[in-house]
Design an enzyme around this catalytic site. Structure first.
Site, PDB file in Angstrom:
ATOM      1  N   HIS A 107       0.822  -1.206   0.000  1.00 40.68           N
ATOM      2  CA  HIS A 107       0.000   0.000   0.000  1.00 40.68           C
ATOM      3  C   HIS A 107       0.862   1.265   0.000  1.00 40.68           C
ATOM      4  CE1 HIS A 107      -3.287  -2.738   1.048  1.00 40.68           C
ATOM      5  NE2 HIS A 107      -4.107  -1.766   0.696  1.00 40.68           N
ATOM      6  N   LYS A 152      -0.765   4.729   4.592  1.00 40.86           N
ATOM      7  CA  LYS A 152      -1.675   3.785   5.246  1.00 40.86           C
ATOM      8  C   LYS A 152      -1.156   3.483   6.647  1.00 40.86           C
ATOM      9  CE  LYS A 152      -4.029  -0.666   4.711  1.00 40.86           C
ATOM     10  NZ  LYS A 152      -5.342  -0.081   5.059  1.00 40.86           N
TER      11      LYS A 152
END
Length: 320
Positions: free
Chosen positions: A206, A210
């Site tokens: 990600h 995040k």
């Protein structure tokens, strides 16, 4: 699959509910418009109703965290769908500003500072892509006010999920770790493949902002694979030169590895192995628009899913 009412099992299905028929109407949580004493330019005043807003078939939607990257994309998707009407946008960081100035979405509304605007705007479905702490308060508000919720926030604990089950009796809630339909299919394929392999590992990747790890998608994938097969080869590792080199251990001792890297959006690989062969399943979201068809689908179907539903796959009618 992963419809959820009172069970914490990803494979549970919703039981019948005497009040379900009453909640199947999209008018849950809506209130007749009786005007307001708020000034026309008040940041939390609802917009004047358009012809589309007055159409009973159109679902009135509020977006929380509207000024963020995901929130802005949700606003654009909702505003662009003929069956939905974006009537309230909430984000305390941009309170009072025209939504168009912040997101480029010309819905004719100003961004409100808090959820009180949702009630004044007769919102029927709220979309929340915030962080866990904020989402807990937001979902509590939705449950108390009989408003449906569509949630993309991750990081909820088992206790959180049990609380949601108890809360949502007047309205419904769809919580999905991933709204990208391709990612949902990847999880489905991993579940189908699991009984045919001896070992598996999951790598989720990600963007650098995040905050939680591993991702909700990775955990949900491992849960579904663990439900599909109990027979996995034990990890042979006896020592790690660097602690954590083998990643975290998820359901059925399936190892999960998290990558955070600038330039990524949301990606996942499921690696499965058995004698003489491997299978790799990979999904890549290269833009946040990949989540929007799933979000729109959930907004349209949440009224027909009594209680709490976990996972978008329950809305897709995938084969077993």
């Amino acid at each position: 699959m992963s419809s959820r009412c009172s069970s914490t099992s990803p494979g549970a299905t919703c039981s019948s509910n005497p009040g379900a028929d009453r909640r199947r109407s999209h008018t849950v949580g809506a209130r007749p418009w009786r005007g307001t004493t708020l000034a026309r330019n008040d940041p939390v005043a609802p917009p004047l109703l358009s012809d589309r807003d007055r159409d009973a078939a159109v679902i009135r939607v509020g977006v929380l965290g509207a000024g963020g990257r995901m929130g802005a994309t949700v606003c654009e998707a909702v505003h662009g769908d003929d069956d939905l009407s974006l009537v309230v946008a909430v984000d305390p960081s941009y309170s009072g500003l025209d939504l168009r100035t912040v997101t480029g979405v010309d819905a004719g509304i100003r961004i409100a500072s808090g959820p009180a605007a949702l009630e004044r705007g007769a919102v029927q479905v709220v979309v929340d892509f915030s962080h866990r702490a904020a989402a807990m308060d937001n979902l509590r508000w939705c449950a108390e006010h009989g408003v449906h919720a569509v949630v993309g926030t991750t990081g909820f604990t088992d206790d959180d999920m049990a609380a949601f089950d108890a809360m949502f009796t007047r309205s419904n809630c769809v919580i999905a770790p991933n709204f990208a339909i391709g990612a949902v299919l990847m999880m489905h394929f991993a579940e189908v493949a699991a009984p045919y392999f001896d070992s598996a590992e999951i790598i989720e990747l990600h963007h650098e902002n995040k905050l939680d790890a591993p991702s909700g998608t990775a955990v949900h994938t491992a849960q579904r694979m663990a439900e599909a097969s109990k027979d996995w080869t034990p990890d042979p590792t006896t020592s790690e030169l660097i602690e954590g080199a083998r990643g975290g251990v998820g359901p059925a001792d399936i190892h999960i590895h998290s990558v955070r890297l600038r330039g990524l959006v949301a990606h996942q690989e499921v690696l499965l192995g058995t004698a003489g062969q491997t299978l790799t399943l990979r999904h890549d979201s290269i833009d946040r628009t990949s989540f929007m068809p799933g979000v729109v689908l959930a907004v349209k179907k949440v009224a027909d899913r009594p209680g709490v539903t976990v996972g978008l796959e329950a809305l897709l009618d995938l084969p077993g």
